[in-house]
Design an enzyme around this catalytic site. Structure first.
Site, PDB file in Angstrom:
ATOM      1  N   GLN A 162       0.825  -1.202   0.000  1.00 47.62           N
ATOM      2  CA  GLN A 162       0.000   0.000   0.000  1.00 47.62           C
ATOM      3  C   GLN A 162       0.866   1.264   0.000  1.00 47.62           C
ATOM      4  O   GLN A 162       0.344   2.369  -0.122  1.00 47.62           O
ATOM      5  CB  GLN A 162      -0.905   0.006   1.236  1.00 47.62           C
ATOM      6  CG  GLN A 162      -1.906  -1.141   1.266  1.00 47.62           C
ATOM      7  CD  GLN A 162      -2.634  -1.229   2.595  1.00 47.62           C
ATOM      8  OE1 GLN A 162      -2.166  -1.846   3.540  1.00 47.62           O
ATOM      9  NE2 GLN A 162      -3.793  -0.592   2.668  1.00 47.62           N
TER      10      GLN A 162
ATOM     11  N   VAL B 164       3.893   3.962  -1.217  1.00 45.42           N
ATOM     12  CA  VAL B 164       4.320   4.558  -2.495  1.00 45.42           C
ATOM     13  C   VAL B 164       5.802   4.925  -2.449  1.00 45.42           C
ATOM     14  O   VAL B 164       6.280   5.712  -3.257  1.00 45.42           O
ATOM     15  CB  VAL B 164       3.467   5.807  -2.832  1.00 45.42           C
ATOM     16  CG1 VAL B 164       2.001   5.430  -2.968  1.00 45.42           C
ATOM     17  CG2 VAL B 164       3.647   6.908  -1.790  1.00 45.42           C
TER      18      VAL B 164
ATOM     19  N   HIS C 245      -1.272   1.342  -4.478  1.00 43.94           N
ATOM     20  CA  HIS C 245      -1.667   2.748  -4.582  1.00 43.94           C
ATOM     21  C   HIS C 245      -0.719   3.556  -5.464  1.00 43.94           C
ATOM     22  O   HIS C 245      -0.690   4.790  -5.376  1.00 43.94           O
ATOM     23  CB  HIS C 245      -1.739   3.367  -3.186  1.00 43.94           C
ATOM     24  CG  HIS C 245      -2.803   2.747  -2.332  1.00 43.94           C
ATOM     25  ND1 HIS C 245      -2.696   2.621  -0.963  1.00 43.94           N
ATOM     26  CD2 HIS C 245      -3.991   2.192  -2.667  1.00 43.94           C
ATOM     27  CE1 HIS C 245      -3.772   2.023  -0.493  1.00 43.94           C
ATOM     28  NE2 HIS C 245      -4.573   1.755  -1.500  1.00 43.94           N
TER      29      HIS C 245
ATOM     30  N   CYS D 250       0.653  12.443 -16.697  1.00 41.31           N
ATOM     31  CA  CYS D 250      -0.263  13.479 -17.168  1.00 41.31           C
ATOM     32  C   CYS D 250      -1.687  12.983 -16.988  1.00 41.31           C
ATOM     33  O   CYS D 250      -1.986  11.798 -17.204  1.00 41.31           O
ATOM     34  CB  CYS D 250       0.003  13.799 -18.638  1.00 41.31           C
ATOM     35  SG  CYS D 250      -1.164  15.007 -19.328  1.00 41.31           S
TER      36      CYS D 250
ATOM     37  N   CYS E 298       2.111  19.531 -18.958  1.00 46.76           N
ATOM     38  CA  CYS E 298       2.586  18.364 -19.696  1.00 46.76           C
ATOM     39  C   CYS E 298       3.241  18.822 -20.997  1.00 46.76           C
ATOM     40  O   CYS E 298       2.640  19.583 -21.759  1.00 46.76           O
ATOM     41  CB  CYS E 298       1.415  17.425 -19.998  1.00 46.76           C
ATOM     42  SG  CYS E 298       1.838  16.073 -21.123  1.00 46.76           S
TER      43      CYS E 298
ATOM     44  N   CYS F  53       0.912  17.542 -24.139  1.00 46.66           N
ATOM     45  CA  CYS F  53      -0.455  17.998 -24.452  1.00 46.66           C
ATOM     46  C   CYS F  53      -0.870  19.240 -23.675  1.00 46.66           C
ATOM     47  O   CYS F  53      -1.963  19.762 -23.892  1.00 46.66           O
ATOM     48  CB  CYS F  53      -1.455  16.875 -24.195  1.00 46.66           C
ATOM     49  SG  CYS F  53      -1.761  16.548 -22.436  1.00 46.66           S
TER      50      CYS F  53
ATOM     51  N   GLY G 280       2.156  -4.537   9.001  1.00 49.53           N
ATOM     52  CA  GLY G 280       2.189  -3.098   9.217  1.00 49.53           C
ATOM     53  C   GLY G 280       1.049  -2.329   8.593  1.00 49.53           C
ATOM     54  O   GLY G 280       1.254  -1.228   8.073  1.00 49.53           O
ATOM     55  N   SER G 281      -0.162  -2.871   8.645  1.00 44.92           N
ATOM     56  CA  SER G 281      -1.327  -2.168   8.108  1.00 44.92           C
ATOM     57  C   SER G 281      -2.504  -2.331   9.049  1.00 44.92           C
ATOM     58  O   SER G 281      -2.799  -3.443   9.504  1.00 44.92           O
ATOM     59  CB  SER G 281      -1.703  -2.704   6.724  1.00 44.92           C
ATOM     60  OG  SER G 281      -2.879  -2.072   6.246  1.00 44.92           O
TER      61      SER G 281
END
EC number: 2.3.1.-
Length: 315
Positions: free
Chosen positions: A134, A136, A152, A160, A211, A214, A251-252
């Site tokens: 979970q 990042v 996640h 973008c 971006c 675009c 650990g959650s």
């Protein structure tokens, strides 16, 4: 001179250790019987999926959100970014990126701890099937684990919102630095508790690039609160659980449904679940094994005596 350098080294090492441990909640020592129970569980289930949460990264100096007294909710005024707020408000995006820019050197400099390295070893020894995290923070990858699914997303990738453009977060830091040269004293904006305190005028003048393909808005490839985990990722995890022989949660608290869902999927398949976490979790009533302890006091000790015994027998 050598004594002085040694004392300075020891003082610095103790300080670093203290900083890392400040985010770990109060806990009781792990019991040898609990470690043995979990080891027997893994010996009988060598194809488990491991689900990890913020509680394994607190020992690397990354705070979680909810831990009593030490989580970000308790220590700071920090609140998680909401997906819709990021999409709708340019001011929210400025504040987010200004804080992210200041905090990135510290966050990206965090290193894997003993639990991350132990899981990497278990993967090499074919004691586990895979890791779903979970987090990042990419610490599993830094530790060398190969089969990792980032539930996640990752703070190390920028995407973008309007096209398929992707770039590395380190590269994006250079771009932000070139656009915001007034942020020369960024280190002074990081408080001792790990939060970031930025003057309002800095935020208002913070420049974010569009971006390059675009002209759309850029965001980290992270599932913010209120957003949905991509269906393809959920399907992959469901397949991993289906092909496993159990689940190990580390650990959650499992309060976020995307993690709790994996426990429910496991139990629907009538497979066992083991949990190691300081304090209660949302799935304690579903656990076949629950150990209330710090992951770093349990996981690195698994199978360790076998390695030591082997070494001793060869000496």
């Amino acid at each position: 001179m050598r004594v002085s350098n040694l004392l300075r080294f020891r003082s610095t090492s103790l300080q670093r250790c203290s900083i890392k441990q400040q985010y770990v909640p109060q806990h009781k020592p792990a019991l040898d019987d609990d470690i043995k129970r979990l080891e027997d569980f893994l010996l009988s289930k060598p194809n488990v999926v491991v689900l990890t949460g913020a509680g394994i990264s607190t020992e690397s100096g990354i705070p979680d959100y909810r831990s009593e007294g030490v989580g970000l909710y308790a220590r700071t005024n920090h609140k998680p970014i909401q997906h819709m707020e990021f999409l709708k408000s340019s001011n929210v995006r400025k504040r987010y990126w200004a804080r992210n820019f200041v905090g990135w050197p510290s966050f990206s400099g965090k290193q894997a701890n003993a639990t991350h390295h132990a899981l990497s070893r278990f993967e090499r020894e074919m004691r586990i099937q895979s890791v779903v995290t979970q987090n990042v923070d990419r610490l599993h990858t830094k530790a060398g684990t190969k089969n990792v699914v980032e539930l996640h997303g990752s703070g190390y990738v920028i995407k973008c919102l309007s096209c398929e453009y992707r770039t590395d977060r380190h590269e994006f830091q250079h771009i932000l630095a070139s656009l915001n040269s007034t942020f020369n004293n960024v280190l002074e904006m990081t408080r001792p508790d790990g939060d970031v305190e930025i003057p309002l005028d800095y935020i208002e003048n913070f420049k974010i690039p569009d971006c390059p393909q675009c002209g759309g808005d850029l965001k980290p490839d992270i599932v913010f609160f209120g957003d949905c985990v991509p269906r393809q990722r959920l399907d992959k995890i469901a397949e991993m659980v289906y092909n496993s022989d159990g689940l190990l949660v580390l650990g959650s608290s499992l309060l976020v449904f995307s993690g709790y869902r994996i426990v429910l999927q496991t139990k629907d398949l009538k497979l066992p679940v083991a949990i190691v976490n300081i304090g209660d979790t949302r799935a304690d009533h579903l656990a076949d094994i629950k150990i209330s302890a710090k992951c770093g006091d349990v996981i690195p000790k698994l199978f360790d005596y076998r390695t030591s015994g082997s070494a001793n027998s060869n000496s």
